[in-house]
Enzyme design. Structure first.
Site, PDB file in Angstrom:
ATOM      1  N   THR A  61       0.883  -1.368   0.062  1.00  0.00           N
ATOM      2  CA  THR A  61       0.127   0.063  -0.140  1.00  0.00           C
ATOM      3  C   THR A  61       0.785   1.294   0.063  1.00  0.00           C
ATOM      4  O   THR A  61       0.406   2.088  -0.519  1.00  0.00           O
ATOM      5  CB  THR A  61      -0.862   0.138   1.349  1.00  0.00           C
ATOM      6  OG1 THR A  61      -1.580  -1.069   1.123  1.00  0.00           O
ATOM      7  CG2 THR A  61      -1.953   0.954   1.118  1.00  0.00           C
ATOM      8  N   HIS A  88      25.081   2.055 -31.620  1.00  0.00           N
ATOM      9  CA  HIS A  88      23.517   1.316 -31.421  1.00  0.00           C
ATOM     10  C   HIS A  88      22.913   1.219 -32.754  1.00  0.00           C
ATOM     11  O   HIS A  88      22.289   0.241 -33.309  1.00  0.00           O
ATOM     12  CB  HIS A  88      22.669   2.132 -30.397  1.00  0.00           C
ATOM     13  CG  HIS A  88      23.131   1.870 -29.041  1.00  0.00           C
ATOM     14  ND1 HIS A  88      22.005   1.793 -28.324  1.00  0.00           N
ATOM     15  CD2 HIS A  88      24.124   1.692 -28.416  1.00  0.00           C
ATOM     16  CE1 HIS A  88      22.509   1.642 -26.850  1.00  0.00           C
ATOM     17  NE2 HIS A  88      23.895   1.588 -27.091  1.00  0.00           N
TER      18      HIS A  88
END
EC number: 2.3.3.14
Lengths: 439, 439
Positions: free
Chosen positions: B199, B323
């Site tokens: 919670t 990349h």
């Protein structure tokens, strides 16, 4: 509004102590660095690979100074061979005389290493792809070639008297034996640390824990970890890596980097404070987090995500009636992080149909009015009814409370029947809303 | 632009199969539900507790239908006792005849249960705080009282022939023995599932795994988990809970909920696809994710976070030269998630100083020009130089490429010395930028 914004510190006495903090380091993790980690801040390297990033020299210097002031251990910069200005910026930041150590990040190649060591950096981060994918589609080299290049570069950088890290790329799709072999090799020749990188952002926490634990049994040097966030686990993976014995985590402000980025500085601070607040607060100026995030967000032209840990606009906003009641009694019921640690405040959202009478009673007190609990419950019902019809703001609620208070305080002029007099509230309603309210 | 936007499916043959997927279920987790989980979608309950949320009946119905179409297993609604309109909306959604089961979420109290069972829901989710904090500052009840209320409510709901879940609140700060006691009690009287709730959003993945595994050894019913995201671990905790034997995860669109929310639907989809793509794609219409996120974002007036998994604007954007090179050769090198699964496309960012010659070569091909590799490297250097001076756009790069191509294709009119002729590029530069470029 003082009641709704009580500093949590008043209530900290009643939170569990660090010995019993269920969110603290796991006693079973004898290698854990949860209470002794370091940060390699990569906004000026990984962050420059973010789609929107173009940092001028001035902006880089401003960010580097802010990060240094925040207390990060290392600042990592774009490779000086990426472009001529990148090299000059690297030199300029090295000359600032920051407390943080300055690193630059290069491919595992002597051409890059020779340029890097001349910039004035305190250390060099070397990376090479070790997965079958990167070996096939990126550099096309085998593990023997990788090991040879690594040894050459590492010995060269060490000969210059500065720090050296060797990292694999896409570590989780690399062959485990290959990985351990090369890490052991570079550890033996004396790297300062080895790096594990989840380059594609798909590792999960227990997998990270296993790999770090295994690697920790093979090398003596420190372990650094780098996690992309494609599947939303970059913060959790960083935490679990520290539990497994990693020492350093790569972060960037707001997590900016390739694709959707890496472990964010702010999110990791939230995670680590939950585990070891004393360590984090003793080392990092977390109350400057919001300023740094704003600085970088402006530089790369993004908004702070609405759901950002700590600094998202609603990170300390409580709404449901049951939550508000407990938060008013003790903030620790629904908050482990203290907004005051970050120079922020808590907000109890009471102007909505989910509100409860405890939140409204607190508002009544703030307005310096006096109503009994029963009366607070009654006015709460009125507020919830209007909240069913349309979105409320604080003025709406205050008007309803004040009118109700006037009615109950002057019973002689109370209307005999019908709705309480809140004409200025109803003015905002259209015909159908008014009809629904009367129903 | 066809080359830069190749569907990943062409390359999927070369990715590891599910047997060898390092991101797949851990073979050691014999209780794992990573490949058999269910979703309890709580945008219309937890999400209504988000600071900005005010859902009209029409909006609730639109969201419920979209979630049902997406394929969520359960849709959870705000308690019918929160307000009169909440009750009517609950009834209206139950009458839609959706495939998803409809749940409502109430306090562990007969007053709430009596209203809930009359709305037409397929099941009731009952919650009560079990931590010392909530017992002291929220409802003030002891564990015996909690057990008695739970039994009464559960038997009542069961008598109506609908599903019942019993959940503790703030489970990780509850006494473990108390927790296991009450879960065993409610399991014996026949709840459909028990819930664990983080919670306050501070649990960490291995802690989650341990609690779920322990609970799994005590109860026979299914386990549902609910994770808040205050410390950024809500997706990872959900994944680890499934590894430990939990079956159902609470999610909301964009994670909206109290404070900064809970496990987001989209982020969990990203996580689960990395682990078991076949299961996820067979069950959920993930290509509708973006539409659902846009619908909810508009309803609560927030922007999709720039770094959102899958749908963030740069989730499939690749920038650094190293990349881009590998992605062009095989998208799986830097992508595990396929943008095509979500109706999205990949983007290679080549207009910047970090670009590499492979990305530029690909752009040259797209422009239908012909340059040798050496010439591509040469024009890349020119682009990087301008990228050092200011932020580039695609037009800038295309102009430089076209001018360079014209120069090398018509050597007779090539200028004898100086910069290549790119006048319309330099027009955008101010004096100091021009000076720096010439340097």
């Amino acid at each position: 509004m003082s009641d709704l914004f009580k500093p949590i510190s008043e209530n900290l006495q009643s939170t569990p102590t660090s010995q019993t903090n269920p969110y603290g380091p796991n006693p079973a993790d004898f290698l854990s660095n949860v209470g002794s980690f370091q940060l390699i801040e990569s906004t000026l390297r990984e962050g420059e690979q973010f789609a929107n990033a173009f940092f001028s020299t001035e902006t880089k210097i401003e960010i580097a100074k802010a990060l240094d002031d925040f207390g990060v251990d290392y600042i990592e910069l774009t490779s000086p061979v990426a472009s001529e200005q990148s090299r000059r910026d690297c030199e300029a930041i090295c000359k600032l005389g920051l407390k943080a150590k300055i690193l630059t990040h290069i491919r595992c190649h002597m051409d890059d290493a020779r340029v890097a060591v001349e910039t004035g950096v305190d250390g060099v981060d070397v990376v090479i792809g070790t997965s079958q994918f990167l070996r096939k589609f990126s550099h096309g080299k085998d593990m023997n070639y990788i090991a040879q290049s690594a040894i050459e570069v590492i010995e060269f950088v060490k000969s210059k008297g500065i720090e050296i890290r060797f990292s694999s790329e896409d570590s989780f799709r690399s062959d485990l034996v290959d990985l351990l072999n090369i890490y052991r090799t570079v550890d033996k020749i004396g790297v300062n640390r080895v790096g594990i990188a989840d380059t594609v952002g798909c590792a999960n926490p227990r997998q990270v824990y296993e790999l770090v634990r295994t690697l920790k049994s093979v090398v003596n040097c420190d372990i650094e970890c780098h996690f992309h966030n494609d599947t939303g686990c970059a913060i959790a993976n960083a935490y679990t890596a520290l539990e497994g014995g990693a020492k350093l985590i790569d972060v960037s402000v707001l997590g900016i980097g390739e694709r959707n980025g890496i472990t964010p500085l702010g999110g990791l601070m939230a995670r680590m404070i939950a585990a070891d607040r004393d360590y984090v607060l003793s080392k990092y100026k977390v109350h400057k987090l919001r300023d740094i995030e704003n600085l970088v967000a402006e530089a790369v032209q993004v908004n702070i995500p609405f759901n950002n840990p700590i600094t998202g606009f609603c990170a300390f906003t409580h709404k449901a009636g049951i939550h508000a009641k407990a938060i008013l009694a003790n903030p620790s019921t629904y908050e482990i992080l203290s907004p005051a640690d970050f120079g922020l405040t808590r907000y109890i959202h009471f102007a909505n149909r989910l509100t409860g009478w405890n939140a409204i009673k607190s508002r009544v007190d703030q307005l310096n009015l006096h109503l009994t609990d029963e009366q607070c419950k009654e006015v709460t019902n009125k507020i919830k009814k209007l909240g069913d019809v349309r979105q409320l703001n604080i003025d709406d609620v205050d008007s309803i409370i004040k009118d109700f208070h006037a009615d109950v305080s002057t019973p002689l002029v109370k209307p005999v029947s019908g709705l309480p007099k809140v004409p200025h509230i109803l003015e905002g309603l259209d015909e159908s809303e008014e009809k629904r309210l009367k129903q």
